[in-house]
Design a protein around this motif. Structure first.
Motif, short mmCIF file in Angstrom:
data_model
loop_
_atom_site.label_atom_id
_atom_site.label_comp_id
_atom_site.label_asym_id
_atom_site.label_seq_id
_atom_site.Cartn_x
_atom_site.Cartn_y
_atom_site.Cartn_z
N THR A 1 1.56 -0.88 0.18
CA THR A 1 -0.09 -0.13 0.38
C THR A 1 0.91 1.00 -0.06
O THR A 1 0.44 2.20 -1.38
CB THR A 1 -0.95 -0.17 1.20
OG1 THR A 1 -1.49 -1.18 1.10
CG2 THR A 1 -1.62 1.55 1.22
N LYS B 1 0.83 4.42 -2.57
CA LYS B 1 1.15 5.92 -2.72
C LYS B 1 1.99 6.61 -3.42
O LYS B 1 1.89 7.45 -3.64
CB LYS B 1 0.53 5.99 -1.53
CG LYS B 1 -0.43 5.70 -0.61
CD LYS B 1 -0.47 5.84 0.76
CE LYS B 1 -1.83 5.78 1.65
NZ LYS B 1 -2.07 5.32 3.36
N LEU C 1 -5.49 2.03 -4.91
CA LEU C 1 -5.12 2.05 -3.92
C LEU C 1 -6.74 1.56 -3.38
O LEU C 1 -5.92 1.31 -2.10
CB LEU C 1 -4.95 3.65 -3.91
CG LEU C 1 -4.12 3.82 -2.49
CD1 LEU C 1 -2.78 3.19 -2.68
CD2 LEU C 1 -3.83 5.23 -2.99
#
Length: 113
Positions: free
Chosen positions: A35, A39, A48
């Motif tokens: 994750t 980002k 996302l």
């Protein structure tokens, strides 16, 4: 009436839940890293969001595993105590149960700290 067979089954259950807990903890680390990487690279907002949902689901499983492990630990302790009262003190099943109890209690102590 507690039997060695019951103790062996409960020991196996406790081992399985402990293994699941470790697996979910590793999964959370892996998904959190993924994750953060998404980002950082400016991934598509939809992708996302989906990845954040995967991470949230993995995080939700850890408290569930803790609860099942607590239940399993109580069951194995109760069965072991019953067997010890009936004068069964030795044997590989009892030794394995004691080993798992110690391992789980150490885990709970370190997670509380």
């Amino acid at each position: 009436m507690a039997t060695l067979r019951n103790l062996k089954i409960k020991t196996g259950t406790c081992k399985r839940v402990l293994k699941e807990l470790y697996s979910y903890e590793k999964e959370v680390e892996r998904e959190a890293s993924k994750t953060a990487d998404m980002k950082e690279k400016g991934a598509d907002p939809y992708d996302l969001k989906q990845q954040e949902n995967v991470l949230a689901e993995s995080r939700m499983m850890i408290p569930d595993c803790h609860k099942r492990l607590e239940t399993s630990l109580a069951d194995i302790k109760e069965t072991l105590a019953q067997l010890e009262k009936s004068n069964q003190q030795d044997g590989p099943e009892l030794d394995e149960a004691r080993k798992i109890i110690d391992e789980v209690e150490i885990l709970f102590k370190t997670s509380e700290a």
